[in-house]
Design an enzyme around this catalytic site. Structure first.
Site, PDB file in Angstrom:
ATOM      1  N   SER A 184       0.825  -1.198   0.000  1.00  0.00           N
ATOM      2  CA  SER A 184       0.000   0.000   0.000  1.00  0.00           C
ATOM      3  C   SER A 184       0.870   1.264   0.000  1.00  0.00           C
ATOM      4  CB  SER A 184      -0.974  -0.039   1.181  1.00  0.00           C
ATOM      5  OG  SER A 184      -1.983   0.921   1.046  1.00  0.00           O
TER       6      SER A 184
ATOM      7  N   ASP B 208     -10.226  -4.396  -4.128  1.00  0.00           N
ATOM      8  CA  ASP B 208      -9.443  -3.281  -3.581  1.00  0.00           C
ATOM      9  C   ASP B 208      -9.673  -2.044  -4.437  1.00  0.00           C
ATOM     10  OD1 ASP B 208      -7.485  -1.558  -2.610  1.00  0.00           O
ATOM     11  OD2 ASP B 208      -5.816  -2.916  -2.953  1.00  0.00           O
TER      12      ASP B 208
ATOM     13  N   HIS C 174      -8.087  -5.265  -0.033  1.00  0.00           N
ATOM     14  CA  HIS C 174      -6.908  -4.538   0.433  1.00  0.00           C
ATOM     15  C   HIS C 174      -6.565  -4.989   1.849  1.00  0.00           C
ATOM     16  CE1 HIS C 174      -4.200  -1.062  -0.013  1.00  0.00           C
ATOM     17  NE2 HIS C 174      -4.291  -0.964   1.309  1.00  0.00           N
TER      18      HIS C 174
END
Length: 320
Positions: free
Chosen positions: A162, A257, A287
């Site tokens: 991320s 996601d 995610h």
């Protein structure tokens, strides 16, 4: 490269989402940054049962003082190996050495390589480019610490998930542009790469799948303080006009996601620029699934993602 999502989330993901909903956890964007960090720490208590010969907290010198790092070393002999420098996720605002202790343990144990986890400065107290500078400083330190760490400085790997994947991509760009440390590979797990807001995944997955678009917007506003930085390629690597000459990359995306299409588009841009790229899309995942490797949330596909990443790493580093 394209990435799709399954007709519905994986059954194990559904169980997690039901558990998460039952906990009535406040959305991070509804909290102050310190409160959000506390919630994130509480949600990240589980860690895999992975013991390593060496797990050591220490500090290194950074651009604004000492940077805490954690060394995970699986080796029991004096063999020289590659080194993975890992940058944790958390939207540039939350996350720590502890929230990502599990992934770093697993990467070290299953690769056989030491891992350095970097506790970079967080926004909004330290907006862009503070965290990126810390991450680059950590890679510079690692490049010069070959003898101390018993690693091959020509086989440095940068990795992250991320926001941490954004840093890994940004450090790779910086190192190329500054003629800095030689980076042998970059591992980008559901990266923040460019502008995800115009993508199909952003609209499809903005609510109900753990990471929401409201929280993403809050993260962004905490991190990018100056309007001029919206176009900075080291904040958004996908904006770079020239992506050639970068390390081989593995990009992992998740079907449910909001960042799915952003990551897939960056993988394609890297490939179009002539870089070696491997893209793995887990179409039933959400995610954050890369962290879901221990009870009470232990997802099979997360372990498959590690297998894919480490298989690519062996190939990129020329290991058998």
């Amino acid at each position: 490269m394209t990435a799709t999502r399954a007709a519905e989330p994986d059954p194990q993901v559904k169980q997690f989402l039901q558990l998460y909903e039952s906990m009535d956890v406040p959305q991070l964007h509804e909290l102050t940054p310190p409160e959000a960090r506390e919630v994130q720490e509480q949600l990240s208590q589980a860690e895999p049962d992975i013991d390593l010969p060496t797990i050591e907290d220490r500090t290194i010198e950074g651009p604004a003082g000492e940077i805490p790092i954690r060394l995970y070393d699986p080796r029991t002999d004096d063999e020289e190996t590659p080194l993975i420098v890992y940058f944790h996720g958390g939207g540039f605002v939350v996350g720590s050495l502890d929230t990502h202790d599990g992934p770093c343990r697993k990467l070290a144990a299953e690769s056989g390589y030491p891992v350095i986890s970097v506790d970079y400065r967080l926004a909004p107290e330290h907006p862009f480019p503070a965290g990126l500078k810390d991450c680059y400083a950590a890679v510079e330190w690692a490049s010069g610490a070959g003898d101390e760490l018993n690693i091959n400085p020509d086989q440095l790997v940068v990795a992250g998930d991320s926001a941490g994947a954004n840093f890994a991509a940004g450090v790779s760009l910086l190192s190329r542009d500054r003629d800095g440390p030689a980076i042998a590979a970059q591992i980008l797990v559901y990266p923040v790469a460019g502008d995800a807001t115009e993508t199909e995944a952003y609209d499809q997955n903005g609510e109900g799948y753990f990471l929401t678009t409201e929280t993403m917007e809050w993260f962004h506003d905490q991190y990018v303080e100056e309007d001029i930085d919206e176009g900075n390629i080291y904040a958004s690597p996908a904006l770079a006009a020239d992506l050639s000459g970068l390390p081989p990359a593995t990009v992992v995306t998740a079907g449910f996601d909001p960042l799915r299409d952003d990551g897939a588009a960056y993988a394609q841009k890297l490939a179009d620029a002539g870089n070696e790229v491997s893209h793995h899309n887990f179409d039933g995942m959400i995610h954050g699934f890369f962290n879901m490797i221990a009870d009470p949330v232990d997802i099979d596909a997360a372990h498959e993602a590690y297998d894919a990443v480490l298989g690519d790493l062996d190939a990129m580093l020329g290991d058998d």
